[in-house]
Design a protein around this motif. Structure first.
Motif, PDB file in Angstrom:
ATOM      1  N   GLY A 161       0.791  -1.223   0.000  1.00 41.86           N
ATOM      2  CA  GLY A 161       0.000   0.000   0.000  1.00 41.86           C
ATOM      3  C   GLY A 161       0.821   1.269   0.000  1.00 41.86           C
ATOM      4  O   GLY A 161       2.051   1.249   0.062  1.00 41.86           O
ATOM      5  N   VAL A 162       0.100   2.385  -0.070  1.00 41.51           N
ATOM      6  CA  VAL A 162       0.751   3.690   0.009  1.00 41.51           C
ATOM      7  C   VAL A 162       0.965   4.047   1.479  1.00 41.51           C
ATOM      8  O   VAL A 162       0.525   3.346   2.375  1.00 41.51           O
ATOM      9  N   GLY A 170      -8.830  13.103   1.695  1.00 46.46           N
ATOM     10  CA  GLY A 170      -8.231  14.008   0.732  1.00 46.46           C
ATOM     11  C   GLY A 170      -6.751  13.742   0.549  1.00 46.46           C
ATOM     12  O   GLY A 170      -6.244  13.712  -0.585  1.00 46.46           O
ATOM     13  N   ARG A 171      -6.071  13.531   1.649  1.00 47.24           N
ATOM     14  CA  ARG A 171      -4.640  13.242   1.574  1.00 47.24           C
ATOM     15  C   ARG A 171      -4.396  11.876   0.936  1.00 47.24           C
ATOM     16  O   ARG A 171      -3.454  11.703   0.159  1.00 47.24           O
ATOM     17  N   PHE A 172      -5.244  10.904   1.257  1.00 49.71           N
ATOM     18  CA  PHE A 172      -5.111   9.585   0.641  1.00 49.71           C
ATOM     19  C   PHE A 172      -5.309   9.668  -0.867  1.00 49.71           C
ATOM     20  O   PHE A 172      -4.526   9.095  -1.645  1.00 49.71           O
ATOM     21  N   ALA A 173      -6.341  10.378  -1.291  1.00 46.23           N
ATOM     22  CA  ALA A 173      -6.605  10.498  -2.725  1.00 46.23           C
ATOM     23  C   ALA A 173      -5.442  11.177  -3.434  1.00 46.23           C
ATOM     24  O   ALA A 173      -5.061  10.783  -4.550  1.00 46.23           O
ATOM     25  N   GLU A 180       0.195   6.707  -8.507  1.00 45.79           N
ATOM     26  CA  GLU A 180      -0.254   6.077  -9.754  1.00 45.79           C
ATOM     27  C   GLU A 180       0.288   6.803 -10.985  1.00 45.79           C
ATOM     28  O   GLU A 180       0.845   6.176 -11.897  1.00 45.79           O
ATOM     29  N   THR A 181       0.109   8.122 -11.033  1.00 40.41           N
ATOM     30  CA  THR A 181       0.432   8.865 -12.251  1.00 40.41           C
ATOM     31  C   THR A 181       1.924   9.088 -12.432  1.00 40.41           C
ATOM     32  O   THR A 181       2.406   9.182 -13.573  1.00 40.41           O
ATOM     33  N   LYS A 182       2.679   9.175 -11.326  1.00 42.60           N
ATOM     34  CA  LYS A 182       4.102   9.510 -11.437  1.00 42.60           C
ATOM     35  C   LYS A 182       5.025   8.304 -11.305  1.00 42.60           C
ATOM     36  O   LYS A 182       6.201   8.397 -11.671  1.00 42.60           O
ATOM     37  N   THR A 211      -6.491  -1.100  -7.336  1.00 40.56           N
ATOM     38  CA  THR A 211      -7.942  -0.935  -7.189  1.00 40.56           C
ATOM     39  C   THR A 211      -8.390  -1.255  -5.771  1.00 40.56           C
ATOM     40  O   THR A 211      -9.221  -0.543  -5.188  1.00 40.56           O
ATOM     41  N   ALA A 212      -7.830  -2.306  -5.185  1.00 33.93           N
ATOM     42  CA  ALA A 212      -8.180  -2.672  -3.813  1.00 33.93           C
ATOM     43  C   ALA A 212      -7.756  -1.586  -2.833  1.00 33.93           C
ATOM     44  O   ALA A 212      -8.485  -1.285  -1.880  1.00 33.93           O
ATOM     45  N   TRP A 213      -6.604  -0.982  -3.051  1.00 34.87           N
ATOM     46  CA  TRP A 213      -6.166   0.110  -2.178  1.00 34.87           C
ATOM     47  C   TRP A 213      -7.155   1.272  -2.257  1.00 34.87           C
ATOM     48  O   TRP A 213      -7.528   1.848  -1.234  1.00 34.87           O
ATOM     49  N   ARG A 214      -7.569   1.593  -3.487  1.00 29.75           N
ATOM     50  CA  ARG A 214      -8.497   2.714  -3.652  1.00 29.75           C
ATOM     51  C   ARG A 214      -9.813   2.410  -2.950  1.00 29.75           C
ATOM     52  O   ARG A 214     -10.402   3.278  -2.287  1.00 29.75           O
TER      53      ARG A 214
END
Length: 218
Positions: A161-162, A170-173, A180-182, A211-214
């Motif tokens: 996980g992250v 908000g911080r998680f997102a 993901e993007t970087k 996906t599971a993390w999200r």
């Protein structure tokens, strides 16, 4: 012996020998932080990632050649307890993410932004700003021209996980988006991940779980 990345506080460093770069990983107490010493094989210049604690352990690892620079991945106290002593002993130049520098009680010589290039000898590292665990957390990507990439993620990405965002959605997102993007969107599955605590992983091992993390929200 082959590099495994399995280290423990009080134990020896594990060394990952690449064609152009040597990476020595050591764990220090009391929170089992990882510190990484990078050595350019062409010039012998060295860079330390996270002077977390146990300055004597880190200075012994650095050795007589010293270090040119030390990078602090983020402002949390367990990642800079030895910074003042290591800098005092080596005269190293200090680097940290722009948004986190004020939270580090040792002067930051170079404020780092997303995409900045840091050098250790002839080796280039690309900084990636990953906001969420802290406002200014940075990861360092070594895109090895002789093999697969390597990324030093601080506390932003671990096996499973992250980093912790303490229930703040908000911080998680923000953190998941940046990771993901970087990282995941730009780097291949073979990319080796060196986190701020614990064992190593690869992006390929973690990618199926995004996906599971999200969905779980942490």
């Amino acid at each position: 012996m082959a590099y495994s990345g399995a280290v423990k506080a009080g134990g020896p460093a594990d060394v990952h020998e690449l064609q152009a770069l040597m990476i020595s990983k050591v764990a220090v107490g009391p929170m089992d932080n990882n510190a990484y010493l990078l050595r350019c094989r062409a010039t012998d210049e060295q860079l330390l990632i996270d002077a977390a604690n146990e300055p004597r352990t880190l200075l012994d690892l650095i050795g007589r050649d010293g270090i040119a620079s030390v990078v602090t991945t983020h402002q949390h106290g367990d990642h800079w307890q030895a910074l003042a002593e290591v800098v005092g002993a080596t005269g190293a130049r200090t680097y940290a993410g722009r948004e986190d520098a004020e939270g580090i009680p040792v002067r930051t010589d170079v404020l780092v932004d997303d995409g900045d290039i840091l050098r250790v000898g002839q080796v280039e590292l690309t900084a990636r700003h990953l906001a969420g665990h802290t406002p200014g957390s940075i990861a360092l990507v070594y895109d090895d021209p002789h093999g697969h990439p390597h990324v030093f993620t601080g506390d932003c990405l671990f096996p499973g996980g992250v980093g912790n965002t303490w229930g703040d959605q908000g911080r998680f997102a923000s953190l998941l988006h940046d990771v993901e993007t970087k990282l995941f969107d730009r780097l291949p599955d073979e990319t080796w991940v060196y986190p701020g605590h614990g064992g190593d992983t690869t992006l390929g091992a973690e990618r199926p779980h995004l996906t599971a993390w999200r969905e779980r929200g942490w």
